[in-house]
Design a protein around this motif. Structure first.
Motif, PDB file in Angstrom:
ATOM      1  N   VAL A  58     -11.989  10.069  12.802  1.00  0.00           N
ATOM      2  CA  VAL A  58     -11.188   8.909  12.417  1.00  0.00           C
ATOM      3  C   VAL A  58     -11.558   7.721  13.294  1.00  0.00           C
ATOM      4  CG1 VAL A  58      -8.854   7.990  12.116  1.00  0.00           C
ATOM      5  CG2 VAL A  58      -9.357  10.347  11.491  1.00  0.00           C
ATOM      6  N   ASP A  59     -11.600   7.885  14.574  1.00  0.00           N
ATOM      7  CA  ASP A  59     -12.119   6.918  15.541  1.00  0.00           C
ATOM      8  C   ASP A  59     -11.897   5.454  15.174  1.00  0.00           C
ATOM      9  OD1 ASP A  59     -13.316   6.179  17.930  1.00  0.00           O
ATOM     10  OD2 ASP A  59     -15.289   6.007  17.008  1.00  0.00           O
ATOM     11  N   THR A  60     -10.661   5.094  14.864  1.00  0.00           N
ATOM     12  CA  THR A  60     -10.339   3.692  14.594  1.00  0.00           C
ATOM     13  C   THR A  60      -9.537   3.096  15.739  1.00  0.00           C
ATOM     14  OG1 THR A  60      -8.304   4.276  13.464  1.00  0.00           O
ATOM     15  CG2 THR A  60     -10.279   4.051  12.093  1.00  0.00           C
ATOM     16  N   GLY A  61      -9.338   3.885  16.773  1.00  0.00           N
ATOM     17  CA  GLY A  61      -8.516   3.420  17.877  1.00  0.00           C
ATOM     18  C   GLY A  61      -7.060   3.795  17.726  1.00  0.00           C
ATOM     19  N   LEU A  62      -6.707   4.418  16.619  1.00  0.00           N
ATOM     20  CA  LEU A  62      -5.332   4.887  16.420  1.00  0.00           C
ATOM     21  C   LEU A  62      -5.237   6.363  16.764  1.00  0.00           C
ATOM     22  CD1 LEU A  62      -4.249   3.397  12.962  1.00  0.00           C
ATOM     23  CD2 LEU A  62      -3.592   2.596  15.236  1.00  0.00           C
ATOM     24  N   THR A  63      -4.180   6.722  17.441  1.00  0.00           N
ATOM     25  CA  THR A  63      -3.889   8.138  17.642  1.00  0.00           C
ATOM     26  C   THR A  63      -3.171   8.644  16.396  1.00  0.00           C
ATOM     27  OG1 THR A  63      -1.722   7.698  18.608  1.00  0.00           O
ATOM     28  CG2 THR A  63      -3.614   7.781  20.136  1.00  0.00           C
ATOM     29  N   GLY A  64      -3.028   9.944  16.288  1.00  0.00           N
ATOM     30  CA  GLY A  64      -2.296  10.511  15.169  1.00  0.00           C
ATOM     31  C   GLY A  64      -0.873   9.973  15.072  1.00  0.00           C
ATOM     32  N   PRO A  65      -0.112   9.951  16.191  1.00  0.00           N
ATOM     33  CA  PRO A  65       1.242   9.402  16.127  1.00  0.00           C
ATOM     34  C   PRO A  65       1.271   7.917  15.738  1.00  0.00           C
ATOM     35  CG  PRO A  65       1.027  10.800  18.048  1.00  0.00           C
ATOM     36  CD  PRO A  65      -0.355  10.647  17.466  1.00  0.00           C
ATOM     37  N   GLN A  66       0.317   7.137  16.215  1.00  0.00           N
ATOM     38  CA  GLN A  66       0.260   5.722  15.844  1.00  0.00           C
ATOM     39  C   GLN A  66      -0.014   5.577  14.351  1.00  0.00           C
ATOM     40  OE1 GLN A  66      -2.766   4.369  18.546  1.00  0.00           O
ATOM     41  NE2 GLN A  66      -1.286   3.850  20.139  1.00  0.00           N
ATOM     42  N   PHE A  67      -0.936   6.388  13.839  1.00  0.00           N
ATOM     43  CA  PHE A  67      -1.211   6.374  12.405  1.00  0.00           C
ATOM     44  C   PHE A  67       0.049   6.728  11.623  1.00  0.00           C
ATOM     45  CE2 PHE A  67      -2.110   8.676   8.516  1.00  0.00           C
ATOM     46  CZ  PHE A  67      -2.895   7.759   7.828  1.00  0.00           C
ATOM     47  N   ALA A  68       0.765   7.756  12.091  1.00  0.00           N
ATOM     48  CA  ALA A  68       1.980   8.192  11.392  1.00  0.00           C
ATOM     49  C   ALA A  68       3.009   7.069  11.323  1.00  0.00           C
ATOM     50  CB  ALA A  68       2.573   9.425  12.075  1.00  0.00           C
ATOM     51  N   VAL A  69       3.185   6.342  12.420  1.00  0.00           N
ATOM     52  CA  VAL A  69       4.147   5.236  12.435  1.00  0.00           C
ATOM     53  C   VAL A  69       3.722   4.156  11.448  1.00  0.00           C
ATOM     54  CG1 VAL A  69       5.043   3.325  13.847  1.00  0.00           C
ATOM     55  CG2 VAL A  69       5.049   5.667  14.744  1.00  0.00           C
ATOM     56  N   LEU A  70       2.447   3.786  11.452  1.00  0.00           N
ATOM     57  CA  LEU A  70       1.971   2.763  10.522  1.00  0.00           C
ATOM     58  C   LEU A  70       2.121   3.231   9.075  1.00  0.00           C
ATOM     59  CD1 LEU A  70      -1.197   1.335  12.312  1.00  0.00           C
ATOM     60  CD2 LEU A  70       1.107   0.362  12.226  1.00  0.00           C
ATOM     61  N   ALA A  71       1.846   4.510   8.825  1.00  0.00           N
ATOM     62  CA  ALA A  71       1.971   5.047   7.466  1.00  0.00           C
ATOM     63  C   ALA A  71       3.426   5.023   7.006  1.00  0.00           C
ATOM     64  CB  ALA A  71       1.401   6.461   7.397  1.00  0.00           C
ATOM     65  N   VAL A  72       4.356   5.350   7.900  1.00  0.00           N
ATOM     66  CA  VAL A  72       5.779   5.287   7.557  1.00  0.00           C
ATOM     67  C   VAL A  72       6.162   3.843   7.241  1.00  0.00           C
ATOM     68  CG1 VAL A  72       8.128   5.514   8.480  1.00  0.00           C
ATOM     69  CG2 VAL A  72       6.469   7.365   8.814  1.00  0.00           C
ATOM     70  N   LEU A  73       5.695   2.909   8.075  1.00  0.00           N
ATOM     71  CA  LEU A  73       6.030   1.500   7.847  1.00  0.00           C
ATOM     72  C   LEU A  73       5.404   0.966   6.569  1.00  0.00           C
ATOM     73  CD1 LEU A  73       5.834   0.098  11.465  1.00  0.00           C
ATOM     74  CD2 LEU A  73       7.874   0.436  10.057  1.00  0.00           C
ATOM     75  N   ASP A  74       4.277   1.512   6.191  1.00  0.00           N
ATOM     76  CA  ASP A  74       3.649   1.099   4.940  1.00  0.00           C
ATOM     77  C   ASP A  74       4.561   1.433   3.762  1.00  0.00           C
ATOM     78  OD1 ASP A  74       1.406  -0.009   3.495  1.00  0.00           O
ATOM     79  OD2 ASP A  74       0.889   2.035   2.899  1.00  0.00           O
ATOM     80  N   GLU A  75       5.303   2.522   3.895  1.00  0.00           N
ATOM     81  CA  GLU A  75       6.232   2.952   2.848  1.00  0.00           C
ATOM     82  C   GLU A  75       7.633   2.358   3.027  1.00  0.00           C
ATOM     83  OE1 GLU A  75       5.634   5.089   0.180  1.00  0.00           O
ATOM     84  OE2 GLU A  75       3.524   4.901   0.722  1.00  0.00           O
ATOM     85  N   HIS A  76       8.044   2.150   4.275  1.00  0.00           N
ATOM     86  CA  HIS A  76       9.425   1.736   4.575  1.00  0.00           C
ATOM     87  C   HIS A  76       9.433   0.611   5.603  1.00  0.00           C
ATOM     88  CE1 HIS A  76      10.705   5.323   2.416  1.00  0.00           C
ATOM     89  NE2 HIS A  76       9.859   6.013   3.156  1.00  0.00           N
ATOM     90  N   ASP A  77       8.710  -0.454   5.312  1.00  0.00           N
ATOM     91  CA  ASP A  77       8.620  -1.574   6.241  1.00  0.00           C
ATOM     92  C   ASP A  77      10.003  -2.171   6.473  1.00  0.00           C
ATOM     93  OD1 ASP A  77       7.113  -3.183   7.932  1.00  0.00           O
ATOM     94  OD2 ASP A  77       6.844  -4.746   6.428  1.00  0.00           O
ATOM     95  N   GLY A  78      10.269  -2.526   7.726  1.00  0.00           N
ATOM     96  CA  GLY A  78      11.557  -3.121   8.052  1.00  0.00           C
ATOM     97  C   GLY A  78      12.636  -2.104   8.378  1.00  0.00           C
ATOM     98  N   SER A  79      12.232  -0.850   8.541  1.00  0.00           N
ATOM     99  CA  SER A  79      13.192   0.189   8.924  1.00  0.00           C
ATOM    100  C   SER A  79      13.505   0.074  10.411  1.00  0.00           C
ATOM    101  CB  SER A  79      12.617   1.572   8.645  1.00  0.00           C
ATOM    102  OG  SER A  79      12.432   1.774   7.268  1.00  0.00           O
ATOM    103  N   ASP A  80      14.594   0.704  10.820  1.00  0.00           N
ATOM    104  CA  ASP A  80      14.904   0.693  12.246  1.00  0.00           C
ATOM    105  C   ASP A  80      13.999   1.693  12.968  1.00  0.00           C
ATOM    106  OD1 ASP A  80      16.686   3.281  13.043  1.00  0.00           O
ATOM    107  OD2 ASP A  80      17.071   2.661  10.971  1.00  0.00           O
ATOM    108  N   GLN A  81      13.787   1.431  14.253  1.00  0.00           N
ATOM    109  CA  GLN A  81      12.837   2.211  15.048  1.00  0.00           C
ATOM    110  C   GLN A  81      13.174   3.700  15.065  1.00  0.00           C
ATOM    111  OE1 GLN A  81      11.139   0.333  18.583  1.00  0.00           O
ATOM    112  NE2 GLN A  81      11.884   2.082  19.752  1.00  0.00           N
ATOM    113  N   ALA A  82      14.440   4.053  15.166  1.00  0.00           N
ATOM    114  CA  ALA A  82      14.832   5.470  15.198  1.00  0.00           C
ATOM    115  C   ALA A  82      14.476   6.168  13.887  1.00  0.00           C
ATOM    116  CB  ALA A  82      16.322   5.602  15.487  1.00  0.00           C
TER     117      ALA A  82
END
Length: 146
Positions: A24-48
């Protein structure tokens, strides 16, 4: 050792992380990718909520969010409804980074399931079922201790 679940899971995770970093080597870790993917689906959600959907505990989510924010991939603001909560939004740069990562993930998935490509859905369903059951067990054990 091969019949101890924790040992097998640790080996799987270490191998997955190594493959992720090489393919993958884009500079994103798996957890960082997961957060971005969640936000792609649910942008504007609360952090928790984002952390929960990305399967991250609260302290890990805070760390991941800080790192993504430093890279201008997300923006965090105080919730207008509850000042204790932070609202998280993906930026255009974050969307571009997510898209780049997704292009790399397809070959990674193919490589991971090359031994049984027709069984990928079945294997993932079983892993997800185990994850749910083991989370339930952990919650049951926590409740029993209380």
């Amino acid at each position: 050792m091969g019949d101890a679940p924790g040992f097998v899971i640790r080996k799987l995770y270490q191998s997955y992380t190594a493959a992720w970093s090489r393919m993958v080597d884009t500079g994103l870790t798996g957890p960082q990718f997961a957060v971005l993917a969640v936000l792609d689906e649910h942008d504007g959600s609360d952090q928790a909520s984002v952390g929960s959907a990305a399967a991250l505990d609260a302290s890990t989510m805070v760390d991941v969010a800080r790192r993504l924010e430093r890279r201008s991939l997300i923006v965090r603001t105080r919730s207008p409804i509850d000042a204790r909560r932070k609202v998280v939004q993906i930026t255009a740069l974050g969307e571009a980074e997510l898209a780049r990562s997704r292009e790399c993930i397809t070959p990674l998935d193919k490589a991971l399931f090359a031994h049984a490509p027709r069984r990928k859905e079945e294997i993932m369903a079983e892993l997800n079922a185990l994850s749910v059951r083991w989370a339930e067990l952990a919650a049951e054990l926590d409740a029993a201790e209380s």
